[in-house]
Design an enzyme around this catalytic site. Structure first.
Site, PDB file in Angstrom:
ATOM      1  CB  CYS A  50       9.285  -9.701   6.185  1.00 22.21           C
ATOM      2  SG  CYS A  50       8.034  -9.035   5.069  1.00 22.21           S
ATOM      3  CB  SER A 473      -1.955  -3.151   4.146  1.00 23.93           C
ATOM      4  OG  SER A 473      -0.622  -3.039   3.716  1.00 23.93           O
TER       5      SER A 473
END
Length: 562
Positions: A50, A473
């Site tokens: 990320c 999530s």
């Protein structure tokens, strides 16, 4: 007002000669002190894909700042990989990192009297952490999202990180052989960027663009594409101009612009984490916003994007279909956005969208027109009831069984629940209760992607409910309810559930979360309840557990006056 109205406090006057001496050691010239000092909060890290592609974005921003006759001041911010820490004790540090990132940026920028700040981030908590800092300081700032990851591919199907979590459940059920299991594991994440569906990072980046704190089209670009580098450079140039105009975050982050952001979250099917994070951002900006406001927006905004985790497409598909500006133009024309909100460019939302087509391009079905919306109302519902009087959050679209009443299967940690799921001790109709995972009790409010994905992989995603005082999530879907407040650790009703109790989740019309016992029995259990001891008494987790407020107010650590 001068361009360096903040930094001059440490660069002007005879008494500041020692301060200037430090700058000369960094290569500054006397003329540089007349120009603004621009912080670059760089989240680059090789901890996670990320953030592994952020350095070239930072380099582009740094050069653009110099070309704009300003002085870049680069400093780092930490990150936690949610995907790597998921299902472990490490996940307890994820939400903590949101607060740490905000504190780091505030500390560096305020301590050094920076005139403006470019925040560059990638993984989930980088997003709200950076925006909270900008809103707190009210120093001119812009958010540069690191960009999404491109989808992986295997056997003709697009893959994301959630594909791997769900494969765990399928493999344990014998529905997938080891060859396919290993191939999915190795093919799901092909390079740098944040998780590819409308998961938390992409949800927050889209919302920041809608709110006006990031540039148009920037939120759905892929990290590895050159346009992302160009966008980072343009963002830095725009920020320097904002410093010169003294356009500040609180000019942009208003009640109306937060409503715009939440409308886009609803329209795109975004993450439940956005509820927690926008409560925190509103708190930082001192905007009056509470958990019930999400329900107000949900009831009037339809879901018009078919995006993972519950849909078919990923962020790069959304980008090709017109990105967030196309979504916003559809909402604006339907009267669902405030067109007069100012953005970081100095233009209003309506001015920014003036040349965007009224309808999505033909030949795609990622973005739908209002009249063909996937769902007539938004997907993030606020449920209340005797199990969550302060409110909790559920994704309610696409559920075949939006109402379930079943026996409670009670676990005092995610680890215990995961063990039961992997041992196949959970059955159709059960309601899994995972508690002692809230902001204070966890502490840190872990995400429950591992158990929810395992249930989906075992074919139980539509027939088993799951409630928790923890989080989910952005990749989670199914009959799941999170952020249950008050949490177990402070004596919330979730603490009073016993194994086998009847629990109802109504995510259809009544929007209730109920423990089906008498008031008398509830009172008796409450009288017998005793607060557990904190799991941590030293370190950052202990500090977070002590300071964090309830999830219904964003689980922030600086709500001292409330």
């Amino acid at each position: 007002m001068s361009d360096n109205n903040r930094s001059r406090h440490i660069t002007e006057g005879v008494a500041r000669a020692p301060n200037r001496a430090m700058y000369y050691a960094l290569g500054y010239t006397e003329a540089d002190f007349q120009n603004p000092m621009i912080g670059v909060a760089n989240g680059h890290s090789t901890i996670t894909p990320c953030n592994s592609g952020l350095q070239r974005l930072a380099d582009a921003a740094i050069e653009a700042i110099r070309v704009s006759r300003a002085n870049p001041q680069v400093f780092g911010t930490p990150t936690i990989s949610d995907g790597m820490s998921m299902g472990t004790e490490g996940m307890k540090y994820s939400l903590v990192s949101r607060e740490v990132i905000a504190d780091c940026i505030e500390t560096a920028a305020q301590g050094q009297w920076m005139d403006g700040v470019v925040v560059i981030g990638g993984c989930d908590k980088n997003m709200p952490g950076g925006m909270m800092a900008l809103a707190r300081m009210n120093v001119p700032g812009i958010y540069v999202y690191g960009g999404t990851i491109k989808p992986g591919h295997y056997k003709g199907k697009d893959l994301t990180i959630v594909s791997v979590f769900e494969a765990v459940g399928e493999y344990t059920m014998g529905r997938m052989d080891e060859t396919d299991f290993k191939a999915i594991e190795q093919c799901a994440i092909p390079g740098s960027g944040s998780y590819g569906g409308m998961y938390t990072a992409n949800t927050m980046s889209s919302a920041f663009e809608a709110m006006g704190m990031s540039l148009p089209y920037s939120s759905t670009m892929a990290n590895e594409d050159q346009e992302k580098v160009a966008s980072a450079a343009e963002s830095a140039r725009v920020l320097v101009e904002a410093v010169r105009r003294q356009l500040r975050p609180r000019d942009i982050i208003t009640l109306a612009s937060i409503e715009n952001a939440v409308a886009v979250i609803m329209a795109t099917g975004g993450s439940t984490n956005a509820v927690l994070h926008f409560l925190a951002i509103a708190h930082a900006a001192e905007v009056p916003w509470n958990i019930d406001d999400f329900e107000r927006i949900r009831k009037r905004v339809p879901v018009i994007c078919d995006l993972k985790p519950s849909g078919r497409y990923v962020a790069t598909d959304l980008h090709r279909a017109g990105g967030i500006p196309q979504v916003m133009k559809i909402l604006l024309n339907a009267g669902l956005l405030h067109g007069d909100c100012i953005t970081i460019t100095g233009k209003t939302v309506a001015e920014t969208l003036a040349n965007v087509p009224d309808a999505p391009p033909p030949g795609q079905d990622v973005i739908m027109p209002i009249e063909r919306a996937l769902y007539p109302q938004g997907h993030l519902a606020i449920l209340k009831g005797n199990l969550s009087p302060e409110g909790c959050v559920a994704k309610i679209t696409g559920l075949k069984n939006p109402v379930i009443t079943g026996p409670a299967r009670v676990f005092d940690s995610e680890d215990d629940a995961m063990a039961a799921i992997m041992d196949r001790r959970i059955r159709d109709g059960d309601v899994v209760v995972i508690r002692y995972e809230g902001p204070k009790g966890g502490p840190g409010m872990r995400e429950m992607l591992a158990p929810t994905s395992a249930l989906v992989g075992q074919g139980l995603g539509e027939t088993v409910g799951l409630i928790t005082d923890g989080r989910f999530s952005g990749g989670t879907w199914g009959m799941v309810v999170g952020h249950v407040a008050p949490e177990e650790f402070v004596g919330g009703p979730i603490a009073l559930i016993r194994e086998g109790d009847s629990v109802t989740i109504d995510a259809h019309q009544l929007l209730l979360l109920l423990l089906n016992i008498s008031d008398e029995e509830m009172a008796a259990r409450r009288k017998a309840w005793a607060q557990p001891k904190p799991r941590y008494v030293r370190g950052v987790l202990a500090k977070f557990g002590k300071l964090a407020c309830t999830a219904s107010r964003g689980a922030v650590t600086d709500a001292f006056e409330e």
